[in-house]
Design a protein around this motif. Sequence first.
Motif, PDB file in Angstrom:
ATOM      1  N   ASP A  23       0.819  -1.217   0.000  1.00 40.15           N
ATOM      2  CA  ASP A  23       0.000   0.000   0.000  1.00 40.15           C
ATOM      3  C   ASP A  23       0.849   1.262   0.000  1.00 40.15           C
ATOM      4  O   ASP A  23       0.533   2.234  -0.685  1.00 40.15           O
ATOM      5  N   THR A  24       1.931   1.254   0.763  1.00 40.06           N
ATOM      6  CA  THR A  24       2.777   2.430   0.916  1.00 40.06           C
ATOM      7  C   THR A  24       3.533   2.759  -0.365  1.00 40.06           C
ATOM      8  O   THR A  24       3.692   3.929  -0.712  1.00 40.06           O
ATOM      9  N   ARG A  25       3.988   1.728  -1.067  1.00 44.21           N
ATOM     10  CA  ARG A  25       4.796   1.947  -2.283  1.00 44.21           C
ATOM     11  C   ARG A  25       4.172   1.190  -3.454  1.00 44.21           C
ATOM     12  O   ARG A  25       4.832   0.429  -4.146  1.00 44.21           O
ATOM     13  N   TYR A  26       2.884   1.444  -3.660  1.00 41.21           N
ATOM     14  CA  TYR A  26       2.111   0.674  -4.629  1.00 41.21           C
ATOM     15  C   TYR A  26       2.668   0.771  -6.048  1.00 41.21           C
ATOM     16  O   TYR A  26       2.838  -0.250  -6.723  1.00 41.21           O
ATOM     17  N   GLU A  27       2.957   1.955  -6.516  1.00 39.60           N
ATOM     18  CA  GLU A  27       3.441   2.108  -7.896  1.00 39.60           C
ATOM     19  C   GLU A  27       4.755   1.348  -8.105  1.00 39.60           C
ATOM     20  O   GLU A  27       4.934   0.687  -9.124  1.00 39.60           O
ATOM     21  N   LEU A  28       5.657   1.443  -7.151  1.00 40.10           N
ATOM     22  CA  LEU A  28       6.919   0.709  -7.245  1.00 40.10           C
ATOM     23  C   LEU A  28       6.657  -0.796  -7.362  1.00 40.10           C
ATOM     24  O   LEU A  28       7.254  -1.472  -8.193  1.00 40.10           O
ATOM     25  N   HIS A  29       5.738  -1.312  -6.536  1.00 38.21           N
ATOM     26  CA  HIS A  29       5.449  -2.741  -6.561  1.00 38.21           C
ATOM     27  C   HIS A  29       4.736  -3.163  -7.845  1.00 38.21           C
ATOM     28  O   HIS A  29       4.984  -4.258  -8.358  1.00 38.21           O
ATOM     29  N   CYS A  30       3.882  -2.307  -8.394  1.00 38.88           N
ATOM     30  CA  CYS A  30       3.234  -2.618  -9.676  1.00 38.88           C
ATOM     31  C   CYS A  30       4.263  -2.702 -10.798  1.00 38.88           C
ATOM     32  O   CYS A  30       4.238  -3.642 -11.609  1.00 38.88           O
ATOM     33  N   ASN A  31       5.162  -1.738 -10.849  1.00 38.85           N
ATOM     34  CA  ASN A  31       6.197  -1.740 -11.893  1.00 38.85           C
ATOM     35  C   ASN A  31       7.124  -2.942 -11.735  1.00 38.85           C
ATOM     36  O   ASN A  31       7.487  -3.583 -12.726  1.00 38.85           O
ATOM     37  N   ALA A  32       7.500  -3.246 -10.502  1.00 36.66           N
ATOM     38  CA  ALA A  32       8.381  -4.390 -10.262  1.00 36.66           C
ATOM     39  C   ALA A  32       7.673  -5.703 -10.606  1.00 36.66           C
ATOM     40  O   ALA A  32       8.307  -6.633 -11.123  1.00 36.66           O
ATOM     41  N   ALA A  33       6.366  -5.774 -10.366  1.00 31.26           N
ATOM     42  CA  ALA A  33       5.609  -6.983 -10.692  1.00 31.26           C
ATOM     43  C   ALA A  33       5.699  -7.288 -12.180  1.00 31.26           C
ATOM     44  O   ALA A  33       5.995  -8.419 -12.586  1.00 31.26           O
ATOM     45  N   ARG A  34       5.455  -6.301 -12.995  1.00 36.75           N
ATOM     46  CA  ARG A  34       5.508  -6.499 -14.453  1.00 36.75           C
ATOM     47  C   ARG A  34       6.921  -6.859 -14.896  1.00 36.75           C
ATOM     48  O   ARG A  34       7.109  -7.744 -15.745  1.00 36.75           O
ATOM     49  N   GLU A  35       7.926  -6.215 -14.308  1.00 40.80           N
ATOM     50  CA  GLU A  35       9.321  -6.507 -14.645  1.00 40.80           C
ATOM     51  C   GLU A  35       9.670  -7.961 -14.302  1.00 40.80           C
ATOM     52  O   GLU A  35      10.339  -8.643 -15.086  1.00 40.80           O
ATOM     53  N   ILE A  36       9.203  -8.435 -13.169  1.00 42.21           N
ATOM     54  CA  ILE A  36       9.457  -9.829 -12.779  1.00 42.21           C
ATOM     55  C   ILE A  36       8.794 -10.786 -13.756  1.00 42.21           C
ATOM     56  O   ILE A  36       9.381 -11.790 -14.163  1.00 42.21           O
ATOM     57  N   ALA A  37       7.559 -10.481 -14.143  1.00 44.48           N
ATOM     58  CA  ALA A  37       6.863 -11.338 -15.114  1.00 44.48           C
ATOM     59  C   ALA A  37       7.645 -11.426 -16.413  1.00 44.48           C
ATOM     60  O   ALA A  37       7.802 -12.514 -16.978  1.00 44.48           O
ATOM     61  N   GLU A  38       8.143 -10.300 -16.880  1.00 40.15           N
ATOM     62  CA  GLU A  38       8.906 -10.291 -18.131  1.00 40.15           C
ATOM     63  C   GLU A  38      10.238 -11.023 -17.989  1.00 40.15           C
ATOM     64  O   GLU A  38      10.684 -11.690 -18.923  1.00 40.15           O
ATOM     65  N   THR A  39      10.854 -10.927 -16.835  1.00 37.76           N
ATOM     66  CA  THR A  39      12.163 -11.550 -16.617  1.00 37.76           C
ATOM     67  C   THR A  39      12.054 -13.059 -16.412  1.00 37.76           C
ATOM     68  O   THR A  39      12.836 -13.821 -16.985  1.00 37.76           O
ATOM     69  N   TYR A  40      11.079 -13.506 -15.626  1.00 34.39           N
ATOM     70  CA  TYR A  40      11.011 -14.911 -15.217  1.00 34.39           C
ATOM     71  C   TYR A  40       9.965 -15.751 -15.949  1.00 34.39           C
ATOM     72  O   TYR A  40      10.080 -16.973 -15.970  1.00 34.39           O
ATOM     73  N   PHE A  41       8.930 -15.111 -16.497  1.00 27.77           N
ATOM     74  CA  PHE A  41       7.808 -15.886 -17.020  1.00 27.77           C
ATOM     75  C   PHE A  41       7.464 -15.623 -18.481  1.00 27.77           C
ATOM     76  O   PHE A  41       6.500 -16.184 -18.991  1.00 27.77           O
ATOM     77  N   ASP A  42       8.217 -14.802 -19.160  1.00 29.17           N
ATOM     78  CA  ASP A  42       7.966 -14.519 -20.575  1.00 29.17           C
ATOM     79  C   ASP A  42       8.121 -15.818 -21.362  1.00 29.17           C
ATOM     80  O   ASP A  42       9.162 -16.464 -21.327  1.00 29.17           O
ATOM     81  N   SER A  43       7.081 -16.194 -22.095  1.00 27.10           N
ATOM     82  CA  SER A  43       7.104 -17.465 -22.825  1.00 27.10           C
ATOM     83  C   SER A  43       8.223 -17.523 -23.863  1.00 27.10           C
ATOM     84  O   SER A  43       8.752 -18.601 -24.141  1.00 27.10           O
ATOM     85  N   ASN A  44       8.598 -16.388 -24.437  1.00 31.65           N
ATOM     86  CA  ASN A  44       9.701 -16.389 -25.409  1.00 31.65           C
ATOM     87  C   ASN A  44      11.008 -16.829 -24.765  1.00 31.65           C
ATOM     88  O   ASN A  44      11.860 -17.417 -25.432  1.00 31.65           O
ATOM     89  N   LYS A  45      11.180 -16.543 -23.489  1.00 30.19           N
ATOM     90  CA  LYS A  45      12.392 -16.949 -22.773  1.00 30.19           C
ATOM     91  C   LYS A  45      12.235 -18.352 -22.188  1.00 30.19           C
ATOM     92  O   LYS A  45      13.097 -19.208 -22.357  1.00 30.19           O
ATOM     93  N   VAL A  46      11.144 -18.571 -21.490  1.00 28.22           N
ATOM     94  CA  VAL A  46      10.950 -19.825 -20.761  1.00 28.22           C
ATOM     95  C   VAL A  46      10.796 -21.013 -21.700  1.00 28.22           C
ATOM     96  O   VAL A  46      11.435 -22.047 -21.522  1.00 28.22           O
ATOM     97  N   LEU A  47       9.958 -20.873 -22.719  1.00 27.95           N
ATOM     98  CA  LEU A  47       9.725 -22.000 -23.630  1.00 27.95           C
ATOM     99  C   LEU A  47      10.971 -22.355 -24.429  1.00 27.95           C
ATOM    100  O   LEU A  47      11.236 -23.530 -24.680  1.00 27.95           O
ATOM    101  N   THR A  48      11.741 -21.343 -24.793  1.00 29.25           N
ATOM    102  CA  THR A  48      12.982 -21.606 -25.529  1.00 29.25           C
ATOM    103  C   THR A  48      13.916 -22.482 -24.700  1.00 29.25           C
ATOM    104  O   THR A  48      14.470 -23.466 -25.198  1.00 29.25           O
ATOM    105  N   VAL A  49      14.080 -22.142 -23.436  1.00 28.47           N
ATOM    106  CA  VAL A  49      14.940 -22.928 -22.542  1.00 28.47           C
ATOM    107  C   VAL A  49      14.376 -24.341 -22.373  1.00 28.47           C
ATOM    108  O   VAL A  49      15.112 -25.336 -22.467  1.00 28.47           O
ATOM    109  N   LEU A  50      13.072 -24.451 -22.141  1.00 27.72           N
ATOM    110  CA  LEU A  50      12.449 -25.777 -21.975  1.00 27.72           C
ATOM    111  C   LEU A  50      12.621 -26.655 -23.212  1.00 27.72           C
ATOM    112  O   LEU A  50      12.959 -27.830 -23.116  1.00 27.72           O
TER     113      LEU A  50
END
Length: 181
Positions: free
Chosen positions: A145-172
């Motif tokens: 709640d205190t740093r909501y915007e920071l956490h929203c931006n970091a959430a999307r960045e984590i999704a792109e870094t760890y869960f992007d299908s272009n990265k994950v599926l290629t490795v798999l």
Amino acid sequence: MQWESYPPREYKGQIYGMKSASFEDYIDIPKRSGRVLEIALGSPSAPRQMLTQKGWSLRNPLEVTKNPWTYQQYIQQSKAEFTAAKHGYVVSYSGWFSERSACYLASGRPVLTQETGFSEWLRADAGILSFKTPEEAVAGIEEIDTRYELHCNAAREIAETYFDSNKVLTVLIDEALSSNG
């Protein structure tokens, strides 16, 4: 969330239970945090009356998961995800991480989830916060709640870094093909 999907299992004296076993410690989180928290709750055995008395808002999961678009819309309209993990994932410290949490992250929504060992392979300092106790869960809600915007931006960045299908599926696929060779 399914309150109970199957009976607990025991292995070498350790019980591996359902989400209901983990959730007991967090049942008072809405009142303790002073926030409204909602559960899309399945399972006929779920203690709905007790949950509403403890401050939880309940939704029918069949309404929000009718199709991929209603599910996406539900997640995108949520402020963040709070979840206790299945007891078995917590006690085994298996590193489990929810695909639903990945959907929240992809939608730029922060995730506050019970620690299962995932923080050993997944950054959990912004966008994702973990907890092991009710006090840590309340502190996590306050932090989001205190740093909501920071956490929203970091959430999307984590999704792109760890869960992007272009990265994950290629490795798999690469690993699958190299192990079959």
